[in-house]
Design an enzyme around this catalytic site. Sequence first.
Site, PDB file in Angstrom:
ATOM      1  N   ASP A 274      -3.587  -2.740  -2.122  1.00  0.00           N
ATOM      2  CA  ASP A 274      -3.020  -3.787  -2.962  1.00  0.00           C
ATOM      3  C   ASP A 274      -3.595  -5.123  -2.529  1.00  0.00           C
ATOM      4  O   ASP A 274      -3.453  -5.519  -1.380  1.00  0.00           O
ATOM      5  CB  ASP A 274      -1.494  -3.795  -2.816  1.00  0.00           C
ATOM      6  CG  ASP A 274      -0.893  -2.466  -3.252  1.00  0.00           C
ATOM      7  OD1 ASP A 274      -1.044  -2.123  -4.424  1.00  0.00           O
ATOM      8  OD2 ASP A 274      -0.277  -1.786  -2.406  1.00  0.00           O
TER       9      ASP A 274
ATOM     10  N   HIS B 183      -2.029   6.631  -1.227  1.00  0.00           N
ATOM     11  CA  HIS B 183      -1.400   5.431  -1.780  1.00  0.00           C
ATOM     12  C   HIS B 183      -0.976   4.499  -0.647  1.00  0.00           C
ATOM     13  O   HIS B 183      -0.143   4.859   0.181  1.00  0.00           O
ATOM     14  CB  HIS B 183      -0.188   5.855  -2.615  1.00  0.00           C
ATOM     15  CG  HIS B 183       0.452   4.749  -3.345  1.00  0.00           C
ATOM     16  ND1 HIS B 183       1.714   4.321  -3.057  1.00  0.00           N
ATOM     17  CD2 HIS B 183       0.012   3.984  -4.366  1.00  0.00           C
ATOM     18  CE1 HIS B 183       2.042   3.335  -3.869  1.00  0.00           C
ATOM     19  NE2 HIS B 183       1.028   3.108  -4.670  1.00  0.00           N
TER      20      HIS B 183
ATOM     21  N   HIS C 126       1.372  -5.171  -0.660  1.00  0.00           N
ATOM     22  CA  HIS C 126       1.882  -4.690  -1.947  1.00  0.00           C
ATOM     23  C   HIS C 126       2.776  -5.713  -2.633  1.00  0.00           C
ATOM     24  O   HIS C 126       2.565  -6.056  -3.781  1.00  0.00           O
ATOM     25  CB  HIS C 126       2.652  -3.372  -1.771  1.00  0.00           C
ATOM     26  CG  HIS C 126       3.222  -2.864  -3.054  1.00  0.00           C
ATOM     27  ND1 HIS C 126       4.498  -3.176  -3.474  1.00  0.00           N
ATOM     28  CD2 HIS C 126       2.671  -2.111  -4.028  1.00  0.00           C
ATOM     29  CE1 HIS C 126       4.711  -2.615  -4.654  1.00  0.00           C
ATOM     30  NE2 HIS C 126       3.616  -1.959  -5.001  1.00  0.00           N
TER      31      HIS C 126
ATOM     32  N   GLU D  55      -5.861   3.730  -1.723  1.00  0.00           N
ATOM     33  CA  GLU D  55      -5.441   2.692  -2.672  1.00  0.00           C
ATOM     34  C   GLU D  55      -4.944   1.504  -1.870  1.00  0.00           C
ATOM     35  O   GLU D  55      -4.194   1.671  -0.912  1.00  0.00           O
ATOM     36  CB  GLU D  55      -4.320   3.235  -3.572  1.00  0.00           C
ATOM     37  CG  GLU D  55      -3.819   2.250  -4.603  1.00  0.00           C
ATOM     38  CD  GLU D  55      -2.576   1.477  -4.195  1.00  0.00           C
ATOM     39  OE1 GLU D  55      -2.207   0.536  -4.909  1.00  0.00           O
ATOM     40  OE2 GLU D  55      -1.980   1.784  -3.137  1.00  0.00           O
TER      41      GLU D  55
END
Length: 157
Positions: free
Chosen positions: A68, A39, A81, A66
Site C-alpha cells: 500500500d 497481501h 495501508h 501487495e
Amino acid sequence: MQKHLVYLFLFFLIPGTYFSFGQAVKLPELKHKLIVVAHRGDHTEAPENTLTAFRKAINHGVDYVEIDLRTSKDGELVIMHDASIHRMTNGEGTVKEKTLAELKQLVVADKAHPEWAKESIPTFAEVLQLCKGKIYIYLDFKDASVPATIVLLKKYR
C-alpha cells in the site's frame, strides 16, 4: 461512434501494458498454477507492510507481494495501508501530515502480537531494493504520487 472510440482506446491501451518505460516486458513466470499474492506481505508472521513481512513472503516463494503506497508530507513514498498511523504505530495523525523523518521515528507493531519485532515504516525505495529479482510487486495506490512512483520504478527497474 462511441463503440469505435472504445476499441481504439483499448487497441492503444492494451499493447502498452506489455511495454514498460519504452522496453518490451516479458510477463512474469509464475511459480504456481494460480498467482499467489501475499497481501501486505506475510502479515501472519510479522506486522503488515513491513520489510520483515515482505522478506517472509519472499521466503515462502509467493509470486507477488501487495503493498500500500502513500506519500508523506515532504513527498516521500512510504508503505502504509491506512491513512491514519495510529492502528499500526505508536503515533497519531495521518501519513500525509508527517515528514519522512517523523514517520521513521515511529514504531510499527502488530498490537495483537506484541512478541513480533518492532520496525519502522518502510519507504518504497527500501521495498524495491528488497524485492528486486526476488518477488513481483502489486501496487495498491492509496494516496501516492504517480510521478514519484514512476521515478523510483525506473530507478530500480
